[in-house]
Scaffold this motif. Sequence first.
Motif, mmCIF file in Angstrom:
data_model
loop_
_atom_site.group_PDB
_atom_site.id
_atom_site.type_symbol
_atom_site.label_atom_id
_atom_site.label_comp_id
_atom_site.label_asym_id
_atom_site.label_seq_id
_atom_site.Cartn_x
_atom_site.Cartn_y
_atom_site.Cartn_z
ATOM 1 N N GLY A 133 0.782 -1.230 0.000
ATOM 2 C CA GLY A 133 0.000 0.000 0.000
ATOM 3 C C GLY A 133 0.816 1.284 0.000
ATOM 4 N N PHE A 134 2.131 1.187 -0.116
ATOM 5 C CA PHE A 134 2.934 2.406 -0.212
ATOM 6 C C PHE A 134 3.792 2.366 -1.470
ATOM 7 C CE2 PHE A 134 4.587 -0.249 3.329
ATOM 8 C CZ PHE A 134 5.754 -0.732 2.763
ATOM 9 N N GLU A 135 4.103 3.545 -1.994
ATOM 10 C CA GLU A 135 4.851 3.673 -3.256
ATOM 11 C C GLU A 135 6.341 3.399 -3.095
ATOM 12 O OE1 GLU A 135 3.836 4.482 -6.438
ATOM 13 O OE2 GLU A 135 1.730 4.486 -5.828
ATOM 14 N N ARG A 136 6.909 3.806 -1.955
ATOM 15 C CA ARG A 136 8.358 3.746 -1.768
ATOM 16 C C ARG A 136 8.703 3.057 -0.450
ATOM 17 N NH1 ARG A 136 10.925 6.613 -5.522
ATOM 18 N NH2 ARG A 136 9.704 8.040 -6.771
ATOM 19 N N VAL A 137 9.910 2.517 -0.404
ATOM 20 C CA VAL A 137 10.387 1.900 0.838
ATOM 21 C C VAL A 137 10.437 3.004 1.900
ATOM 22 C CG1 VAL A 137 12.314 0.701 1.942
ATOM 23 C CG2 VAL A 137 11.774 0.214 -0.461
#
Length: 184
Positions: A133-137
């Motif tokens: 659910g998140f774009e980036r680490v």
Amino acid sequence: MTKKKNEVFEWGKAIIVAVLITVGVRSFIFAPIVVDGESMDPTLKNENRMIVSKIGKPKRFDIIVFHATEDEDYVKRVIGLPGDKIEYKNDVLYINGKAYEEKYLDENKKAIKEQFGKNILLTENFTLKELWGFERVPKDTIFVMGDNRRDSKDSRRIGVIPLKKVVGSTNVVFWPIKDLQLIK
């Protein structure tokens, strides 16, 4: 009698100093680890013994050891660093939109295609958004994967790894002797 007491005292000091140095080195610099399982095959084999360096931060494609649970450490490869956008598409790793070659997977890719056919992927397609659910680490975390992509409990299943759980990086297999090597 005094000479014998002095000798015993000197030996005692030497043993205590040796123990303190050993504890210090194992606690802060190097430690041995045993690979448990096949998740890093063929790069690492089950029961390989390795040296873990506790110095420095993990870099992309380093093999690291981290505390997965209170009682268990995992050995995996760093794929994504904080702020990276990770995607797998048609067996190609994309980090921040750039394709990366993963030579350490060549043997597994060849084996899977020989066994199941050319259209089978070693690594299933995914994005961080689809998985978590998140774009980036996220900040202060890393994304890790095992080299045996079809049989690895890694960030695709357990999530990103907080940097504070990283024990260190490893690239030296010292046992068994037949597997002695430096890992790239």
